[in-house]
Design a protein around this motif. Sequence first.
Motif, PDB file in Angstrom:
ATOM      1  N   GLU A  50      69.751  11.078  16.752  1.00  0.00           N
ATOM      2  CA  GLU A  50      70.802  11.503  17.673  1.00  0.00           C
ATOM      3  C   GLU A  50      70.195  12.339  18.785  1.00  0.00           C
ATOM      4  OE1 GLU A  50      74.269  11.155  17.699  1.00  0.00           O
ATOM      5  OE2 GLU A  50      73.968   9.616  16.179  1.00  0.00           O
ATOM      6  N   PRO A  51      70.675  12.181  20.022  1.00  0.00           N
ATOM      7  CA  PRO A  51      70.183  13.037  21.107  1.00  0.00           C
ATOM      8  C   PRO A  51      70.695  14.465  20.937  1.00  0.00           C
ATOM      9  CG  PRO A  51      71.933  11.618  21.885  1.00  0.00           C
ATOM     10  CD  PRO A  51      71.628  11.193  20.472  1.00  0.00           C
ATOM     11  N   ASP A  52      69.915  15.409  21.397  1.00  0.00           N
ATOM     12  CA  ASP A  52      70.283  16.811  21.295  1.00  0.00           C
ATOM     13  C   ASP A  52      71.330  17.146  22.348  1.00  0.00           C
ATOM     14  OD1 ASP A  52      70.376  19.444  20.633  1.00  0.00           O
ATOM     15  OD2 ASP A  52      68.476  19.970  21.567  1.00  0.00           O
ATOM     16  N   ILE A  53      72.416  17.788  21.967  1.00  0.00           N
ATOM     17  CA  ILE A  53      73.521  18.066  22.875  1.00  0.00           C
ATOM     18  C   ILE A  53      73.113  19.050  23.967  1.00  0.00           C
ATOM     19  CG2 ILE A  53      74.501  19.907  21.454  1.00  0.00           C
ATOM     20  CD1 ILE A  53      76.478  17.317  23.454  1.00  0.00           C
ATOM     21  N   VAL A  54      72.256  20.013  23.657  1.00  0.00           N
ATOM     22  CA  VAL A  54      71.819  20.986  24.662  1.00  0.00           C
ATOM     23  C   VAL A  54      71.020  20.278  25.753  1.00  0.00           C
ATOM     24  CG1 VAL A  54      70.417  23.043  25.056  1.00  0.00           C
ATOM     25  CG2 VAL A  54      71.843  22.880  23.017  1.00  0.00           C
ATOM     26  N   GLU A  55      70.176  19.360  25.356  1.00  0.00           N
ATOM     27  CA  GLU A  55      69.390  18.610  26.334  1.00  0.00           C
ATOM     28  C   GLU A  55      70.301  17.763  27.214  1.00  0.00           C
ATOM     29  OE1 GLU A  55      65.872  15.282  26.257  1.00  0.00           O
ATOM     30  OE2 GLU A  55      65.989  16.719  24.625  1.00  0.00           O
ATOM     31  N   ASN A  56      71.312  17.135  26.629  1.00  0.00           N
ATOM     32  CA  ASN A  56      72.258  16.342  27.418  1.00  0.00           C
ATOM     33  C   ASN A  56      73.017  17.204  28.415  1.00  0.00           C
ATOM     34  OD1 ASN A  56      71.601  13.908  26.273  1.00  0.00           O
ATOM     35  ND2 ASN A  56      73.209  13.999  24.741  1.00  0.00           N
TER      36      ASN A  56
ATOM     37  N   SER B 167      72.808  16.817  32.487  1.00  0.00           N
ATOM     38  CA  SER B 167      74.044  16.622  33.259  1.00  0.00           C
ATOM     39  C   SER B 167      74.194  17.705  34.322  1.00  0.00           C
ATOM     40  CB  SER B 167      75.264  16.647  32.333  1.00  0.00           C
ATOM     41  OG  SER B 167      75.220  15.561  31.444  1.00  0.00           O
ATOM     42  N   ARG B 168      73.846  18.927  33.977  1.00  0.00           N
ATOM     43  CA  ARG B 168      73.924  20.028  34.936  1.00  0.00           C
ATOM     44  C   ARG B 168      72.966  19.782  36.108  1.00  0.00           C
ATOM     45  NH1 ARG B 168      73.627  25.156  31.972  1.00  0.00           N
ATOM     46  NH2 ARG B 168      71.598  24.394  31.388  1.00  0.00           N
ATOM     47  N   MET B 169      71.770  19.269  35.808  1.00  0.00           N
ATOM     48  CA  MET B 169      70.817  18.971  36.877  1.00  0.00           C
ATOM     49  C   MET B 169      71.327  17.846  37.774  1.00  0.00           C
ATOM     50  SD  MET B 169      67.048  19.412  35.219  1.00  0.00           S
ATOM     51  CE  MET B 169      67.324  18.560  33.698  1.00  0.00           C
ATOM     52  N   GLY B 170      71.958  16.841  37.184  1.00  0.00           N
ATOM     53  CA  GLY B 170      72.526  15.756  37.981  1.00  0.00           C
ATOM     54  C   GLY B 170      73.628  16.259  38.904  1.00  0.00           C
ATOM     55  N   TRP B 171      74.496  17.124  38.392  1.00  0.00           N
ATOM     56  CA  TRP B 171      75.559  17.699  39.207  1.00  0.00           C
ATOM     57  C   TRP B 171      74.974  18.583  40.302  1.00  0.00           C
ATOM     58  CZ3 TRP B 171      80.175  16.895  40.798  1.00  0.00           C
ATOM     59  CH2 TRP B 171      80.900  17.908  41.397  1.00  0.00           C
TER      60      TRP B 171
ATOM     61  N   THR C   3      60.506  17.406  26.697  1.00  0.00           N
ATOM     62  CA  THR C   3      61.016  18.093  25.508  1.00  0.00           C
ATOM     63  C   THR C   3      61.238  19.586  25.727  1.00  0.00           C
ATOM     64  OG1 THR C   3      58.771  18.426  24.718  1.00  0.00           O
ATOM     65  CG2 THR C   3      59.935  16.476  23.917  1.00  0.00           C
ATOM     66  N   GLY C   4      60.928  20.122  26.904  1.00  0.00           N
ATOM     67  CA  GLY C   4      61.030  21.559  27.128  1.00  0.00           C
ATOM     68  C   GLY C   4      62.377  22.032  27.612  1.00  0.00           C
ATOM     69  N   LEU C   5      63.403  21.178  27.613  1.00  0.00           N
ATOM     70  CA  LEU C   5      64.709  21.573  28.137  1.00  0.00           C
ATOM     71  C   LEU C   5      65.621  22.182  27.090  1.00  0.00           C
ATOM     72  CD1 LEU C   5      65.535  18.586  30.469  1.00  0.00           C
ATOM     73  CD2 LEU C   5      64.729  20.837  31.075  1.00  0.00           C
ATOM     74  N   VAL C   6      65.244  22.104  25.846  1.00  0.00           N
ATOM     75  CA  VAL C   6      66.090  22.634  24.785  1.00  0.00           C
ATOM     76  C   VAL C   6      65.899  24.125  24.682  1.00  0.00           C
ATOM     77  CG1 VAL C   6      66.602  22.483  22.335  1.00  0.00           C
ATOM     78  CG2 VAL C   6      65.932  20.440  23.565  1.00  0.00           C
ATOM     79  N   VAL C   7      66.995  24.836  24.643  1.00  0.00           N
ATOM     80  CA  VAL C   7      66.943  26.294  24.537  1.00  0.00           C
ATOM     81  C   VAL C   7      66.545  26.653  23.112  1.00  0.00           C
ATOM     82  CG1 VAL C   7      68.305  28.394  24.667  1.00  0.00           C
ATOM     83  CG2 VAL C   7      68.725  26.544  26.280  1.00  0.00           C
ATOM     84  N   PRO C   8      65.544  27.550  22.930  1.00  0.00           N
ATOM     85  CA  PRO C   8      65.104  27.885  21.568  1.00  0.00           C
ATOM     86  C   PRO C   8      66.165  28.645  20.792  1.00  0.00           C
ATOM     87  CG  PRO C   8      63.898  29.191  23.185  1.00  0.00           C
ATOM     88  CD  PRO C   8      64.803  28.250  23.929  1.00  0.00           C
TER      89      PRO C   8
END
Length: 115
Positions: free
Chosen positions: A25-31, A35-39, A110-115
């Motif tokens: 499953e994709p990570d929701i934080v990364e999604n 999406s925020r970057m696209g906006w 892979t560095g977009l996920v908040v720790p």
Amino acid sequence: MYGPINGKGLWRRRYNFELYRLFSEPDIVENINISRMGWAGHVIRMGNDQIPKRETMGKPDGTRSRGRPKERWLDSVDTDMNAIGVRNWGEVAIRREEWRKTLQKAKTHTGLVVP
């Protein structure tokens, strides 16, 4: 969800990261970050008279309360862009095709996920 431990018939609860890995499953934080970057790219390309751009890029009147300043929406976009190595993301976002390539690069990073 429960899963067996070492095939010995013992069961335990699985952690979310184990379930994500198990079901790919994709990570929701990364999604959310992508999406925020696209906006953000969409807002950058808007005209200066449009409300979303004025509200996002403008400086509010008045003063803030004491203490640590709250993180703005643009600050989190800056952080995500720095994580994938894009420094002047506003200039990149104006060129739509280059921005799409940048977002594709962000999806594989892979560095977009908040720790």
